[in-house]
Every structure is written in structure tokens, then in C-alpha cells.
Design a protein around this motif. Structure first.
Motif, mmCIF file in Angstrom:
data_model
loop_
_atom_site.group_PDB
_atom_site.id
_atom_site.type_symbol
_atom_site.label_atom_id
_atom_site.label_comp_id
_atom_site.label_asym_id
_atom_site.label_seq_id
_atom_site.Cartn_x
_atom_site.Cartn_y
_atom_site.Cartn_z
ATOM 1 N N ALA A 1 52.692 -2.747 -8.833
ATOM 2 C CA ALA A 1 52.539 -3.351 -10.297
ATOM 3 C C ALA A 1 53.745 -3.063 -11.060
ATOM 4 O O ALA A 1 54.156 -4.215 -11.753
ATOM 5 C CB ALA A 1 51.196 -2.538 -10.807
ATOM 6 N N ASP A 2 54.399 -2.104 -10.623
ATOM 7 C CA ASP A 2 55.706 -1.882 -11.659
ATOM 8 C C ASP A 2 56.926 -2.895 -11.225
ATOM 9 O O ASP A 2 57.483 -3.540 -12.003
ATOM 10 C CB ASP A 2 56.107 -0.500 -11.534
ATOM 11 C CG ASP A 2 55.393 0.614 -12.463
ATOM 12 O OD1 ASP A 2 54.366 0.109 -13.284
ATOM 13 O OD2 ASP A 2 55.493 1.623 -12.405
ATOM 14 N N GLY B 1 55.577 -6.443 -12.160
ATOM 15 C CA GLY B 1 55.301 -6.536 -13.508
ATOM 16 C C GLY B 1 56.285 -6.137 -14.416
ATOM 17 O O GLY B 1 56.774 -7.159 -15.105
ATOM 18 N N LYS B 2 56.821 -5.045 -14.277
ATOM 19 C CA LYS B 2 57.764 -4.467 -15.235
ATOM 20 C C LYS B 2 59.290 -5.027 -14.814
ATOM 21 O O LYS B 2 59.890 -5.863 -15.892
ATOM 22 C CB LYS B 2 57.917 -3.210 -15.285
ATOM 23 C CG LYS B 2 56.704 -2.515 -15.737
ATOM 24 C CD LYS B 2 56.989 -0.950 -15.662
ATOM 25 C CE LYS B 2 55.909 -0.020 -16.558
ATOM 26 N NZ LYS B 2 56.071 1.326 -16.620
ATOM 27 N N GLN C 1 58.963 -9.610 -14.021
ATOM 28 C CA GLN C 1 58.343 -10.379 -15.118
ATOM 29 C C GLN C 1 58.531 -9.789 -16.189
ATOM 30 O O GLN C 1 58.290 -10.546 -17.233
ATOM 31 C CB GLN C 1 56.697 -10.430 -14.633
ATOM 32 C CG GLN C 1 56.338 -11.170 -13.375
ATOM 33 C CD GLN C 1 56.571 -12.546 -13.339
ATOM 34 O OE1 GLN C 1 56.569 -13.388 -14.383
ATOM 35 N NE2 GLN C 1 57.316 -13.030 -12.137
ATOM 36 N N GLU D 1 53.617 -2.165 -19.000
ATOM 37 C CA GLU D 1 52.498 -1.397 -18.200
ATOM 38 C C GLU D 1 51.238 -1.636 -18.425
ATOM 39 O O GLU D 1 50.832 -1.752 -19.498
ATOM 40 C CB GLU D 1 52.832 0.217 -18.246
ATOM 41 C CG GLU D 1 52.180 0.971 -17.081
ATOM 42 C CD GLU D 1 52.728 2.454 -17.226
ATOM 43 O OE1 GLU D 1 52.230 3.189 -16.309
ATOM 44 O OE2 GLU D 1 53.616 2.529 -18.025
ATOM 45 N N ASP E 1 49.635 -4.323 -18.299
ATOM 46 C CA ASP E 1 49.296 -5.598 -19.099
ATOM 47 C C ASP E 1 48.129 -6.247 -18.207
ATOM 48 O O ASP E 1 48.306 -6.190 -16.893
ATOM 49 C CB ASP E 1 50.436 -6.453 -18.930
ATOM 50 C CG ASP E 1 50.351 -7.500 -19.708
ATOM 51 O OD1 ASP E 1 49.619 -8.662 -19.350
ATOM 52 O OD2 ASP E 1 51.106 -7.585 -20.757
ATOM 53 N N ARG F 1 47.667 -9.266 -17.517
ATOM 54 C CA ARG F 1 48.166 -10.530 -16.607
ATOM 55 C C ARG F 1 48.508 -9.949 -15.266
ATOM 56 O O ARG F 1 48.793 -11.000 -14.274
ATOM 57 C CB ARG F 1 49.287 -11.317 -17.489
ATOM 58 C CG ARG F 1 49.143 -11.691 -18.724
ATOM 59 C CD ARG F 1 50.328 -12.286 -19.412
ATOM 60 N NE ARG F 1 50.754 -11.117 -19.882
ATOM 61 C CZ ARG F 1 52.127 -11.238 -20.754
ATOM 62 N NH1 ARG F 1 52.457 -12.374 -21.020
ATOM 63 N NH2 ARG F 1 52.486 -10.048 -21.315
ATOM 64 N N ASN F 2 48.860 -8.633 -14.839
ATOM 65 C CA ASN F 2 49.308 -8.201 -13.792
ATOM 66 C C ASN F 2 48.182 -7.944 -12.930
ATOM 67 O O ASN F 2 47.106 -7.058 -12.994
ATOM 68 C CB ASN F 2 49.966 -6.666 -13.856
ATOM 69 C CG ASN F 2 50.706 -6.286 -12.801
ATOM 70 O OD1 ASN F 2 50.586 -6.484 -11.681
ATOM 71 N ND2 ASN F 2 51.802 -5.491 -13.112
ATOM 72 N N VAL G 1 46.819 -4.377 -11.638
ATOM 73 C CA VAL G 1 46.581 -3.422 -12.687
ATOM 74 C C VAL G 1 45.315 -2.764 -12.471
ATOM 75 O O VAL G 1 45.474 -1.406 -12.812
ATOM 76 C CB VAL G 1 46.641 -4.237 -14.202
ATOM 77 C CG1 VAL G 1 45.666 -5.008 -14.381
ATOM 78 C CG2 VAL G 1 46.799 -2.922 -15.279
ATOM 79 N N VAL H 1 51.140 -9.938 -5.476
ATOM 80 C CA VAL H 1 51.261 -10.155 -6.911
ATOM 81 C C VAL H 1 52.279 -11.347 -7.150
ATOM 82 O O VAL H 1 52.159 -12.102 -7.737
ATOM 83 C CB VAL H 1 51.630 -8.768 -7.492
ATOM 84 C CG1 VAL H 1 52.254 -8.997 -9.087
ATOM 85 C CG2 VAL H 1 50.854 -7.891 -7.388
ATOM 86 N N TYR I 1 42.301 -9.573 -9.384
ATOM 87 C CA TYR I 1 42.465 -8.166 -9.336
ATOM 88 C C TYR I 1 41.757 -7.823 -7.901
ATOM 89 O O TYR I 1 42.262 -6.813 -7.595
ATOM 90 C CB TYR I 1 41.773 -7.553 -10.596
ATOM 91 C CG TYR I 1 42.082 -7.838 -12.073
ATOM 92 C CD1 TYR I 1 41.267 -8.587 -12.864
ATOM 93 C CD2 TYR I 1 43.477 -7.571 -12.396
ATOM 94 C CE1 TYR I 1 41.685 -8.916 -14.091
ATOM 95 C CE2 TYR I 1 43.880 -7.998 -13.787
ATOM 96 C CZ TYR I 1 42.958 -8.557 -14.262
ATOM 97 O OH TYR I 1 43.323 -9.174 -15.764
#
Length: 832
Positions: free
Chosen positions: A309-310, A313-314, A317, A321, A323, A325-326, A329, A678, A697
Motif C-alpha cells: 500500500a505504501d 499509494g504514497k 501515486q 496513508e 486513502d 482510493r488505495n 488499504v 495495486v 479491495y
């Protein structure tokens, strides 16, 4: 589960007002999500009904709970009272001390029920929060069911192996003289192993059960005040802690009392009470076995999801954290529960069980050598200490209260300072109850002042625990220089962040090792000079003094576990707040709680490795005593100048590094699958970033769940098979070379070196990972460029490197160290 309704969410305004929620009948949207996508009718995601996936088809409860819920309430009540009557009858036949232990444990269970009702009485907040919480709960309970189903099958297989070994092993002279048969010894050990495994599994389930229900209530409370959110998180963690510690104590007490009555201990021609604790080692091994796989599987799950995710996502994109949209998550939030809550509950349960059993063995051995008139006080002393732990920790938990005038507009208090006050209170009460317990149980006419020496040993342990908490806090809290220096290193890039984090972790091993060394030597010396001597006039209290120091260190274990459970609950609460798009003022509160939770989790890991070091020293001594009993010759030293013994030590150190490598690589491989998934969703569903399409998800949850169950087998099997294989092979070599104790000596060296290497490795992994995480949190407060800056991206890289360190390999090493000791105790007969 929720009824078939959906809820429409409007994104919060910049003014910070709570989002408007209005109930929408499901008939408002006659088309399914897939149909609307095909027809191009899907509006902006932020204005669409927010739904989150169900990870299971129906509510899940463990089999034992389903059976109990199927029984008529009155019948269940009658059975409960009958069970309590039998338990107290057996306790009264054994010792008044056992009755005291039973009473305190049952009262603590009643108190935990009150805490549960109090937490569950709090509101769950708006419907969008409830939907997110339900998705997290479904994922966590579904994974728990599958994971523990796999673990239970392996436990049953291992139980059959233990039964086979014990049916053909030799008995000690004491067991033979008491009339104990091989079959009786085998079934006792297997029953203890299975009970320990069952209780460890229940401890893990309790930790997860409360966290997946408390998280949404903490999120809701954060909309009103920080103090209320803190109080709910602490009391939820307190429920889990009281149940875990209470189960560890009452499980051992019931086993002890049952064996005492069944075998007719201390009657004519039967087993002596000083030999009874050796029959309990199976309980500790069962607890260690389940805790190891729970920690491995949960750790791989939570960190693979977190890293995946990190990184996408972070870093790629640039979204916050947690979020919505991830796509990873929900898997990340599920991981907090199965990795940090369920696994830590099983870990602390196993720590307490191993420490109690080893201290009981050493207490019985010392009482036998010193010819103490009533040895039951020395044997049952650990149970009483942890009974008082339940009492004083309850006081500490209830000392954290909400304030009537607290609100969102009032300044946020430092949650760590509030938790620290509660811990200081439990420390003071622990010193008082420890002194009373030593005077009550350890007073003997043979050495009238010995109890005072042992009280000082307990004080050494309590000071050691406090020192460990402080040292870990210093190296992992961003209020102190080490983490701020690490954050500053992020300003010059990813590489310097990694270098600074590794060096911080390496440096952080020094102070804890000095503290452990000082405590072991001090406690041993205090016990050695207590005045207790054997029949030849030799002082014999040294090892028991170290055991008392270990009890002192764990005498506040319930409150420490409460602080640990607080961490993932606060983390989940922050995720729910972010996903449900609450105002920034609410997120600020959960961010503060989350940062403190990272520190409390790190301090608990430091506490756990310190207690593991002391407990392993005790278990090592108990192993040498058991080998001496089976071999009928002294076994007090291990000479590493013997080549085979030195090789055993090397193999022990290698085991630690190989186990850590496999644990970290398991996270890496699983995280790669998450990253690819992802990325695929962001590419194939470009509308996700604009809230026009919804992420899948459930796909990430399924990937992480299946991969973590697959990956946990190899490092777990390595830990279990290695000491047995090494001991058996060198036993055969010793048989042909005329050294009958060679197998036992090689295993002793392996255990010794693995303990030393494991302590250092765990300290490094835990502290480095915690420091990287909080360096990122420090930057996210707005320091050094804040969120989204290049400095923040470098800190996120460090955090992802530290994730498998602090939440997979490091915590698993705590369990591994103690499991190696308990497995050698159980399997000692095959090494001779």
C-alpha cells in the motif's frame, strides 16, 4: 451485518464540518455497479454510495463458542457453576494458594466482561464508518479462521510425534520411584501441549476480537474528544490483556492442581511436589508453537499489505496513508488486527507461560536441594505474582479516565504522558505487592532473611522493565534526538535514510544488553547470598534469584500488553477516519494516537525481548537440570572448546539469521504480489484516482491471506525441526564415539548461542523498524517539508524497509528464542 442499505457520503468541506450523511434506499440505484460501469452511468465516486467488501459469507465464531451459544442459557449457567465448583474443589485439595489464584483470575475475567460491555456500549459513528469496520472485521476473522485451522492441524501432528517419543523414552529416577508409567507421562505431556496450544489460540482470538470492534468506536469518539478516544482504546486493550494474562495463569494453575490430585502427589510412594512442575513443560511448548506461527503468519500478512500500500499509494501515486482510493488499504487495516493484536496476544501469553513454568521448575529444584519444609510457596510463587499483576494492572487501566469538559476545541494532551502515568502507578503497586508476596511465600526458617533478598531480586526485575521501556521510547519516539536525526537524514535521500536507520538500530542494542547483563548478575548474586544452602553447604539460590527477577520484570505484563493493544486499535481508527473522509481535526487526533501507538508497540517489543532473554536463561538452566535427572549424572557446564559443541553454537547463531532472512523475504515476495496488483488496478481503472471507479479491495485481501499462510510454513518448520535434528544426529555420533551426553551438550550450545544472537538481532530489528516508522510520522506532522515532499518519500522508503523488521522477523524472534528452550525441554529424552 448491516441491512441491505447504502449510504451516500459527501466529502467534508474545508471548514472542518462533519460530513453530511443521508440514508438512501437501495431502490434508488436499480443498476448494479458492473452494469453502471458498462453503461457509463457511474457518477463521481465521492458522491456515490460507499460500500466495502464482505470478506466472508456469514458471521464467524470459533467452534467452541458456537457450541456454547447453542446450549440453553440456564443449562450453560448450571454447567458453569459446576465447573467452577470442580475447579475450586481441586484447588482446595491442592493448596490455599491455588484457591487464591483461581479467585483473582475469575474476578479479572468478570472485570474484563465489564470492560467489554463498556466499550461496546459506545457508538460506532456514522454508517460509512460502520461499513469500513465491518469490512476490516470480515477480513480479519476470515484470515484468523483459515490460519488457525492450519496451525491446529500442525499442532495435532506434532502432538502425535510427542506421544510416540514419550511412549518409548526413559523416565527419571524420581518418576520411576513414584510409580509414574511411560504411558501416563506421555499422555500428560500431550494433554499439556494441546491445552497450551488451545489457550494460546484463544488468547490470539481475544486480541483480534476486541480490536476489530473497538477501532470504529475510537474513530467515532475522536470526533468528540481525544481523551475519550484514548480511554476507549486503552480499555479495549485492557480487556484483551486481562483475558490473556488470566488465561495463562489459570491454565497452568488448573493443570498443576489436576496433576497434583490425580497423581496423589506427596502421598506415600508417589511423586514429590518438587518434581511436579516438569510435567507442565508441554503447556509452554504448545503455547510457543501456536505463538510462533501466529506471529509469522500475521506478521507476513500485515507488513506485506502495508509495504504494498505504501510503495504504490504514497510513493508512486502521492496519495495519503489509508486513502480509500488505495486498493490495498483494507488489507493493510486487516493486517493490523491479525498481526499486531492476535499475534501479540499469543506472544505475551507464551512469554508469561514459559516464565511461570521455568520459575516453578527452578523453585522446586531449589526447594528439594535445600530440604525446605514446605516447598509449595517457592513453586507457586510465580502464579501469585501474576495474579497480583492482574489486580495492579486493572488499577492502572482504570486510572485513565475521560474528562467531562474535553472537546475537539480543547488542546490535545500528550497520550504518551497519560499512559506513562498509568504505568508509573502500576510500577509503584507492583513493588508493594511483590514485597508482600515474597514475605508470604518465600519465608523459610532455614534462611529467615532470604525473602528480603528475593524481594530485592524482584525490584531488580521491575527496574529492568522500566529501563527497557524508557530505552525503547528514547530510540523510537520522535520527541527524542535519535528519531529526529533519522528524519533529518531523509532530507538528503533514500540511501542516507537507510544508512541512518541501520546505524540507529545497531547502536540501540548496547544499552539493553548492558541492562540485561546487570540485572542477571545482580539477581543471581542476591539469590546466591540469600542464605539458602544445599546439604553440602553450597549456596543454591542464585538461579532462583534470576527467576524472581524475571517475575519482577513481567509483574506489570497486563498493563504493558494494554499499551501494546492500544497501538493497532489507534492505527485502525486512523484508517477508518481517513477512509470515511472525516474532517482534518478528527484525523489530527487519530494521528497523534497512532504515533503514540507506534511508540507503545515498540516499547512492548523491547519489554518482550528483555523478558525473553531472562526467561530463556531460566529455561536453559531448567534444561540442564532435566538432562542431569535423565542422565543420572551432573550436567552443570557446557565446554565450547569441544569441536562438536562449538559447531552446535554456530548452528544456533546461523538459525537466527536464516530464520530472520526467510521471514523478511516472505514479506518481500508477498509485497511484490500486492504492488503488482495495486499497480494493475490503477492502470486498468484510471478513474480510481478521480473517485470515478471503486478499487477492488477484496482482491488484495485474498492475495495477502493466501500468500502469508503459504510463506509462514518454511521458517516455522526450520525453527521446530532444527534443534530436534541437531540433537538426534549428535546423539548418534556420541553413541559411536563413547560420549553419551554429546547430543545434549550440542543442543545446549545451540540454545545458548541462538539466545544470545536472537536477543541482539531482535533488538536491532525492532528498534530500527520503529524508528523508521516514527521518523516518517514526524515528517508527516509538517516537519522537514511535510507530506508529499522528497524528504517524506525517502522516509516512506525507510518505513517500508523497517516494516518486516519490526512486525515480522523481530517479534517472531521473541517467540523463537523461548520456543527453542521449551522444545529442548520437551524433547530432552531423545538427546541422550
Amino acid at each position: 451485518m448491516l441491512p441491505n442499505l447504502t449510504f451516500k457520503i459527501q466529502r467534508p468541506s474545508s471548514g472542518g464540518e462533519l460530513p453530511q450523511v443521508r440514508r438512501v434506499n437501495s431502490s434508488t440505484f436499480p443498476l448494479g455497479m458492473d452494469d453502471e460501469l458498462e453503461n457509463g452511468n457511474l457518477g463521481p465516486y465521492a458522491d456515490r454510495p460507499r460500500t466495502f467488501p464482505n470478506m466472508r459469507s456469514k458471521a464467524y465464531n470459533p467452534l467452541i463458542f458456537r457450541i456454547l451459544m447453542g446450549i440453553n442459557f440456564r443449562v450453560l449457567l448450571i454447567l458453569l457453576f459446576l465447573g467452577l465448583g470442580v475447579v475450586f474443589y481441586i484447588g482446595a485439595r491442592t493448596s490455599p494458594i491455588i484457591v487464591f489464584v483461581f479467585s483473582v483470575c475469575i474476578m479479572s475475567f468478570l472485570l474484563s466482561i465489564y470492560l467489554t460491555k463498556w466499550v461496546l456500549s459506545k457508538d460506532e459513528g456514522p454508517p460509512e464508518m460502520v461499513q469500513i469496520s465491518d469490512a476490516i472485521r470480515d477480513g480479519a476473522e476470515g484470515f484468523f479462521r483459515t490460519q488457525y485451522g492450519t496451525i491446529s492441524k500442525m499442532a495435532l501432528l506434532l502432538a502425535l510425534v510427542i506421544l510416540f517419543i514419550y511412549l518409548f523414552r526413559n523416565l527419571t529416577p524420581q518418576q520411576e520411584s513414584s510409580g509414574l508409567r511411560r504411558s501416563t507421562s506421555a499422555f500428560i505431556t500431550v494433554a499439556a501441549f494441546l491445552l497450551g496450544a488451545l489457550c494460546s489460540g484463544i488468547a490470539g482470538y481475544v486480541g483480534m476480537w476486541v480490536s476489530v470492534r473497538a477501532n470504529v468506536r475510537v474513530s467515532s469518539a475522536a470526533r468528540r474528544s481525544a481523551r475519550e478516544a484514548l480511554q476507549i482504546a486503552v480499555r479495549a486493550g485492557g480487556f484483551s490483556a486481562l483475558v490473556v494474562v488470566g488465561m495463562a495463569v489459570i491454565g497452568i494453575a488448573i493443570l498443576y492442581a489436576t496433576f497434583y490430585v490425580w497423581l496423589g502427589v506427596d502421598s506415600q510412594g508417589s511423586m514429590k511436589v518438587t518434581d511436579l512442575p516438569l510435567l507442565l513443560v508441554g503447556y509452554g511448548f504448545g503455547a510457543s508453537f501456536v505463538a510462533l506461527f501466529a506471529q509469522l503468519g500475521g506478521g507476513i500478512y500485515t507488513k506485506a499489505a502495508d509495504v504494498g500500500a505504501d510503495l504504490v499509494g504514497k510513493v508512486e501515486q502521492g496519495i495519503p496513508e489509508d486513502d480509500p482510493r488505495n486498493p490495498a488499504v483494507i488489507a493493510d487495516l486487516v493486517g493490523d488486527n491479525v498481526g499486531d493484536c492476535a499475534a501479540r496476544g499469543a506472544d505475551l501469553f507464551e512469554s508469561i507461560a514459559a516464565e511461570i513454568i521455568s520459575a516453578m521448575i527452578l523453585g522446586g529444584t531449589m526447594a528439594r536441594h535445600c530440604k525446605i519444609e514446605d516447598p509449595s510457596g517457592f513453586i507457586l510463587f510465580p502464579l501469585v505474582i501474576h495474579s497480583f499483576d492482574l489486580v495492579i494492572s486493572s488499577v492502572g487501566i482504570f486510572s485513565i479516565r475521560g474528562k467531562p469538559d474535553s472537546s475537539l476545541k480543547s488542546p490535545i494532551e500528550d497520550p504518551m504522558a497519560i499512559l506513562q502515568k498509568g504505568y508509573s502507578l502500576t510500577i509503584v503497586l507492583s513493588v508493594l505487592t511483590f514485597g508482600l508476596s515474597t514475605r508470604w511465600l518465600l519465608y523459610t526458617e532455614r534462611a529467615p532473611s532470604a525473602w528480603f533478598n528475593f524481594a530485592l531480586c524482584g525490584l531488580v526485575g521491575i527496574i529492568t522493565a522500566y529501563a527497557f521501556v524508557w530505552i525503547t521510547k528514547y530510540y523510537t519516539d520522535y520527541k527524542h534526538e535519535p528519531v529526529r536525526t533519522l528524519a533529518l537524514a531523509s532530507t538528503t535521500g533514500h540511501g542516507t535514510n537507510i544508512i541512518a536507520g541501520v546505524s540507529l538500530g545497531l547502536e540501540s542494542t548496547a544499552l539493553p544488553v548492558l541492562v540485561i547483563s546487570l540485572s542477571i548478575v545482580s539477581a543471581f548474586w542476591l539469590g546466591h547470598t540469600s542464605g539458602l544452602v544445599d546439604k553440602d553447604g553450597n549456596p543454591t539460590g542464585g538461579l532462583f534469584g534470576t527467576a524472581v527477577a524475571t517475575m519482577g520484570m513481567l509483574s506489570t505484563a497486563a498493563y504493558i500488553l494494554t499499551m501494546d493493544m492500544f497501538g493497532p486499535i489507534a492505527d485502525n481508527a486512523g484508517g477508518i477516519v481517513e477512509m470515511s473522509q472525516q474532517p482534518e481535526s478528527v484525523r489530527e487526533i487519530t494521528d497523534v494516537l497512532d504515533a503514540v501507538g507506534n511508540t507503545t508497540k515498540a516499547t512492548t517489543k523491547g519489554f518482550a525481548i528483555g523478558s525473553a532473554a531472562l526467561a530463556s536463561f531460566l529455561l536453559f538452566s531448567a534444561y540442564m537440570d532435566e538432562v542431569a535427572a535423565f542422565a543420572q549424572e551432573p550436567f552443570k557446564q557446557v565446554d565450547i572448546a569441544i569441536p562438536e559443541v562449538f559447531v552446535g553454537g554456530l548452528l544456533g547463531s546461523m538459525l537466527i539469521f536464516l530464520f530472520s532472512a526467510w521471514a523478511c523475504s516472505a514479506v518481500g515476495r508477498t509485497a511484490q504480489e500486492v504492488v503488482n496488483e495495486v499497480r494493475r488496478q490503477f492502470i486498468e481503472r484510471p478513474g480510481i484516482m478521480d473517485y470515478k471507479e471503486k478499487p477492488d479491495y477484496g482482491r488484495c485481501v485474498a492475495i495477502v491471506a493466501s500468500a502469508s499462510l503459504r510463506e509462514m510454513i518454511k521458517p516455522g518448520a526450520l525453527a521446530i525441526v532444527s534443534p530436534i535434528a541437531v540433537g538426534f544426529l549428535f546423539r548418534i555420533l556420541g553413541y559411536y564415539t563413547g560420549h553419551p551426553l554429546l547430543g545434549a551438550k550440542v543442543v545446549a550450545a545451540m540454545l545458548m548461542f541462538a539466545t544470545v544472537s536472537g536477543i541482539l538481532m531482535a533488538l536491532f530489528l525492532n528498534t530500527a523498524g520503529g524508528a523508521w516508522d516514527n521518523a516518517k510520522k514526524y515528517i508527516e506532522t509538517g516537519a522537514l517539508g511535510g507530506k508529499g515532499s522528497e524528504c517524506h518519500k525517502a522516509a516512506v522508503t525507510g518505513d517500508t524497509v523497517g516494516d518486516p523488521f519490526k512486525d515480522t522477523a523481530g517479534p517472531s524472534l521473541h517467540v523463537l528464542i523461548k520456543m527453542l528452550a521449551t522444545i529442548t525441554l520437551v524433547m530432552a529424552p531423545i538427546f541422550l
